[in-house]
Design a protein around this motif. Structure first.
Motif, mmCIF file in Angstrom:
data_model
loop_
_atom_site.group_PDB
_atom_site.id
_atom_site.type_symbol
_atom_site.label_atom_id
_atom_site.label_comp_id
_atom_site.label_asym_id
_atom_site.label_seq_id
_atom_site.Cartn_x
_atom_site.Cartn_y
_atom_site.Cartn_z
ATOM 1 N N ILE A 1 -100.859 -18.039 1.660
ATOM 2 C CA ILE A 1 -100.302 -17.267 0.543
ATOM 3 C C ILE A 1 -99.981 -15.860 1.050
ATOM 4 O O ILE A 1 -100.859 -15.182 1.589
ATOM 5 C CB ILE A 1 -101.299 -17.178 -0.627
ATOM 6 C CG1 ILE A 1 -101.862 -18.560 -0.995
ATOM 7 C CG2 ILE A 1 -100.657 -16.501 -1.828
ATOM 8 C CD1 ILE A 1 -100.887 -19.501 -1.616
ATOM 9 N N VAL A 2 -98.743 -15.429 0.898
ATOM 10 C CA VAL A 2 -98.316 -14.103 1.357
ATOM 11 C C VAL A 2 -97.912 -13.283 0.135
ATOM 12 O O VAL A 2 -96.915 -13.602 -0.528
ATOM 13 C CB VAL A 2 -97.146 -14.190 2.347
ATOM 14 C CG1 VAL A 2 -96.759 -12.792 2.835
ATOM 15 C CG2 VAL A 2 -97.492 -15.094 3.523
ATOM 16 N N GLU A 3 -98.690 -12.254 -0.169
ATOM 17 C CA GLU A 3 -98.363 -11.391 -1.306
ATOM 18 C C GLU A 3 -97.642 -10.137 -0.834
ATOM 19 O O GLU A 3 -98.152 -9.397 0.012
ATOM 20 C CB GLU A 3 -99.623 -10.998 -2.076
ATOM 21 C CG GLU A 3 -99.320 -10.127 -3.296
ATOM 22 C CD GLU A 3 -100.556 -9.533 -3.949
ATOM 23 O OE1 GLU A 3 -100.390 -8.596 -4.765
ATOM 24 O OE2 GLU A 3 -101.670 -9.978 -3.644
ATOM 25 N N VAL B 1 -96.339 -19.667 0.968
ATOM 26 C CA VAL B 1 -96.004 -19.379 -0.424
ATOM 27 C C VAL B 1 -96.018 -17.863 -0.588
ATOM 28 O O VAL B 1 -97.073 -17.222 -0.481
ATOM 29 C CB VAL B 1 -97.006 -20.029 -1.402
ATOM 30 C CG1 VAL B 1 -96.654 -19.649 -2.840
ATOM 31 C CG2 VAL B 1 -97.015 -21.547 -1.236
ATOM 32 N N VAL B 2 -94.860 -17.282 -0.814
ATOM 33 C CA VAL B 2 -94.731 -15.837 -0.978
ATOM 34 C C VAL B 2 -94.808 -15.485 -2.460
ATOM 35 O O VAL B 2 -94.177 -16.151 -3.297
ATOM 36 C CB VAL B 2 -93.405 -15.336 -0.376
ATOM 37 C CG1 VAL B 2 -93.213 -13.841 -0.660
ATOM 38 C CG2 VAL B 2 -93.365 -15.613 1.125
ATOM 39 N N VAL B 3 -95.581 -14.451 -2.785
ATOM 40 C CA VAL B 3 -95.691 -13.964 -4.160
ATOM 41 C C VAL B 3 -95.146 -12.545 -4.201
ATOM 42 O O VAL B 3 -95.691 -11.641 -3.560
ATOM 43 C CB VAL B 3 -97.154 -13.994 -4.659
ATOM 44 C CG1 VAL B 3 -97.230 -13.489 -6.096
ATOM 45 C CG2 VAL B 3 -97.725 -15.405 -4.549
ATOM 46 N N ALA C 1 -91.848 -21.238 0.040
ATOM 47 C CA ALA C 1 -91.636 -21.200 -1.406
ATOM 48 C C ALA C 1 -91.926 -19.786 -1.909
ATOM 49 O O ALA C 1 -92.733 -19.058 -1.323
ATOM 50 C CB ALA C 1 -92.546 -22.213 -2.115
ATOM 51 N N LEU C 2 -91.264 -19.423 -2.996
ATOM 52 C CA LEU C 2 -91.398 -18.059 -3.525
ATOM 53 C C LEU C 2 -91.741 -18.089 -5.007
ATOM 54 O O LEU C 2 -91.062 -18.724 -5.809
ATOM 55 C CB LEU C 2 -90.085 -17.291 -3.314
ATOM 56 C CG LEU C 2 -90.011 -15.881 -3.910
ATOM 57 C CD1 LEU C 2 -91.034 -14.956 -3.256
ATOM 58 C CD2 LEU C 2 -88.616 -15.297 -3.742
ATOM 59 N N ILE C 3 -92.832 -17.401 -5.342
ATOM 60 C CA ILE C 3 -93.206 -17.172 -6.739
ATOM 61 C C ILE C 3 -92.893 -15.717 -7.061
ATOM 62 O O ILE C 3 -93.382 -14.815 -6.375
ATOM 63 C CB ILE C 3 -94.705 -17.434 -6.976
ATOM 64 C CG1 ILE C 3 -95.084 -18.869 -6.603
ATOM 65 C CG2 ILE C 3 -95.085 -17.140 -8.427
ATOM 66 C CD1 ILE C 3 -96.596 -19.126 -6.625
ATOM 67 N N HIS C 4 -92.065 -15.493 -8.059
ATOM 68 C CA HIS C 4 -91.743 -14.123 -8.452
ATOM 69 C C HIS C 4 -92.421 -13.819 -9.786
ATOM 70 O O HIS C 4 -92.202 -14.516 -10.785
ATOM 71 C CB HIS C 4 -90.228 -13.939 -8.590
ATOM 72 C CG HIS C 4 -89.818 -12.506 -8.741
ATOM 73 N ND1 HIS C 4 -89.996 -11.566 -7.749
ATOM 74 C CD2 HIS C 4 -89.246 -11.837 -9.789
ATOM 75 C CE1 HIS C 4 -89.549 -10.394 -8.164
ATOM 76 N NE2 HIS C 4 -89.094 -10.527 -9.398
#
Length: 563
Positions: free
Chosen positions: A144-146, A4-6, A176-179
């Motif tokens: 989780i990748v920030e 999950v990339v932030v 998945a990507l959270i922007h």
């Protein structure tokens, strides 16, 4: 492995770290094992040589890694132990690729940003994501990748390209990507254009947001949410509102209410992961404790005021782990926390002649506080003010906690005013050597190279014989040895220890060889304690650091109930 990339848009510093940590926490409450990686697109190898006033706090890990402060958020929320490898910087990646090129690993090829740098980034993420981060020793389920900074910054371009490629490398069900984007309010109107532009730029770089997390001061109007959904190519339920709250510990609850885990589960097919029932039960218990903690926070009415006497107070992030440790302890003590930020130099006599207003204001904040805390720091600026604050606390039976430099300050103050060494000082803080250097440079530390050369990481501290009376030792459970993280170049001069202890300044904790002073404590004082280590690095939301807990409890007048 699920990723999950932030990422962030519009501006930096809008809370990506808290949203990333909160998302990871929610995964843990479902029984998943979670790790975290922070990407910082600066050229430094690590954060160790960066100014706290520019970059914020330098966080230290068990292995001695000096990393970005967001890794502290991950450890505090997820209750995991990360390594220096979990913080990726441009400097690390380029050094790694150049070293391989020098060894001839690329077989004569022209080494370029694409594919060599981008491949190195992907390899690093994939390798580190599999490292166990808890006592189970098992590989994490989700990482989780920030991505630090703001999408569109020139320095982050190789990382964005690497992540674009990475989504195909691991497959769409594993990425998945959270922007995270800002929704400003202009003349009372919530503006969506900056978010639209940020998401459009992101898509132009080959990444599509699965969730748009909107940072705003208040809840979004339905029309605003619908507009973001329409122009950002996401469904209305994929637009999450992360508005300002009374406490950041409410953020996981806010995200849970908006079903962020359910949204990510659809994309990542999390139902295919076999979850250990023991982890599910543990996660359920964690979630119950977290909700109880936040509900308790809302009902607290008694308060405690702490004067934080520091030298980087103009940027609160310089002391973020200290503040979080105080918050954790205040929650346990059921007290509303007020921090009076006191610039140490304002307490010095010279300020009285140059700026009387700030001098009297600073001393007013110190004198009315329930407790005084002197945190770590470097250099001579403000140290005389810190010494004055320590003297006030000691002589007026006000709870005092000294961390790293704060311990050294208390030693100098005691040597000056109790032992009578008026020239007592630290070798770090004077240009010319004094006759009585109470604090000296550690012999094995480099004087020519600053990065990564301090005494760093997790090390044991042994409580000395006949210290069963120690309040701090009782808080630690009464054992003989504790392990805490260090970050310092200077130490108490062992030559003066016998004289200090003879006069009541007791070093209750020393290193495993009994040569380095780790903890002091005054016996006949409500709470006058200093630690050479940084206990704030191991404080957790549900398990506060013991030195901070004792300090907060003493400042609140309830220490007897804690030990």
């Amino acid at each position: 492995m699920k990723y999950v990339v932030v990422s962030g848009g519009v501006i930096s510093g809008i809370g990506k770290g808290v949203i990333a940590s909160s998302t990871g926490l929610l995964f843990k409450t479902r029984g998943f094992k979670v790790s975290a990686i922070k990407i910082d697109p600066y050229m430094n190898i690590d954060a160790g040589t960066m100014s706290p006033l520019e970059h914020g706090e330098v966080f230290v890990l068990d292995d001695g890694g000096e990393v970005d402060l967001d890794l502290g958020n991950y450890e505090r929320y997820l209750n995991v132990t990360l390594t220096r490898e979990n913080n990726i910087t441009t400097g690390k990646i380029y050094s790694h690729v150049i070293e391989r090129e020098r060894k001839g690993d690329y077989l004569g090829k022209t080494v370029q940003v694409v594919p060599h740098i981008t491949n190195a980034i992907q390899d690093w993420i994939e390798r580190v994501a599999k490292i166990p981060v808890d006592d189970s020793g098992e590989e994490p389920d989700i990482c989780i990748v920030e991505l630090g900074g703001t999408v569109g910054d020139i320095e982050s371009a190789p990382f964005v390209e690497a992540l674009r490629q990475f989504q195909f490398r691991v497959g769409p069900e594993n990425f998945a990507l959270i922007h995270v984007s800002l929704i400003p309010v202009v003349n009372g109107e919530q503006k969506t254009k900056p978010t639209q532009v940020a998401v459009r730029d992101l898509r132009g770089l080959g990444l599509s947001a699965d969730i748009v997390a909107c940072r705003c001061t208040h809840k979004l109007e339905k029309a605003t949410t619908d507009k973001i959904s329409m122009f950002c190519h996401v469904g209305p339920d994929q637009v999450l509102v992360v508005h300002d709250l009374s406490s950041i510990y409410h953020v996981p609850l806010l995200l849970d209410q908006q079903k962020i885990v359910e949204q990510l589960s659809k994309k990542l097919k999390l139902e295919k992961i076999s979850v250990n029932p023991a982890f599910v039960n543990k996660g359920s218990s964690l979630w119950s404790d977290w909700k109880h903690l936040t509900s308790t926070h809302d009902r607290m009415f008694e308060s405690v005021t702490i004067a934080l006497v520091g030298k980087y107070t103009h940027l609160k992030d310089s002391y973020i782990s200290v503040v979080k440790s105080l918050e954790h302890s205040a929650l346990r003590c059921q007290r509303k926390l007020t921090i009076n930020w006191v610039e140490a130099s304002d307490l010095e006599p010279d300020t009285l002649t140059s700026d009387r207003v700030n001098f009297h204001k600073a001393w007013h904040e110190v004198c009315k506080a329930d407790g005084i805390l002197v945190p770590g720091g470097f250099g001579s600026r403000g140290t005389e003010g810190m010494i004055a604050a320590a003297k006030w606390a000691r002589e007026n039976d006000v709870p005092y906690l000294g961390i790293c430099l704060g311990l050294q300050i208390a030693v100098i103050e005691y040597a000056r005013n109790v032992l009578g060494y008026k020239d007592a000082f630290s070798e770090e803080l004077v240009e010319e050597p004094t006759e009585n250097p109470l604090i000296v440079f550690m012999p094995e530390v480099s004087k020519t190279h600053l990065g990564g050369t301090m005494r760093l990481g997790l090390r044991p501290t042994k409580f000395q014989a006949d210290t069963e009376w120690s309040k701090l030792r009782k808080l630690y459970g009464g054992g003989e040895v504790v392990h805490e993280r260090h970050r310092h170049r200077y130490e108490v001069n062992p030559k003066y220890v016998p004289e200090l202890e003879e006069k009541g300044f007791t070093f209750v904790g020393k290193d495993e060889l009994g040569e380095r002073m780790e903890i002091f404590e005054l016996k006949d004082h409500r709470w006058f304690v200093g630690t050479q280590y940084h206990p704030e690095y191991l404080s957790r939301v549900l398990d506060p650091s013991k030195p901070y807990l004792g300090f907060l409890a003493a400042s609140s007048g309830i220490l007897d109930t804690m030990i």
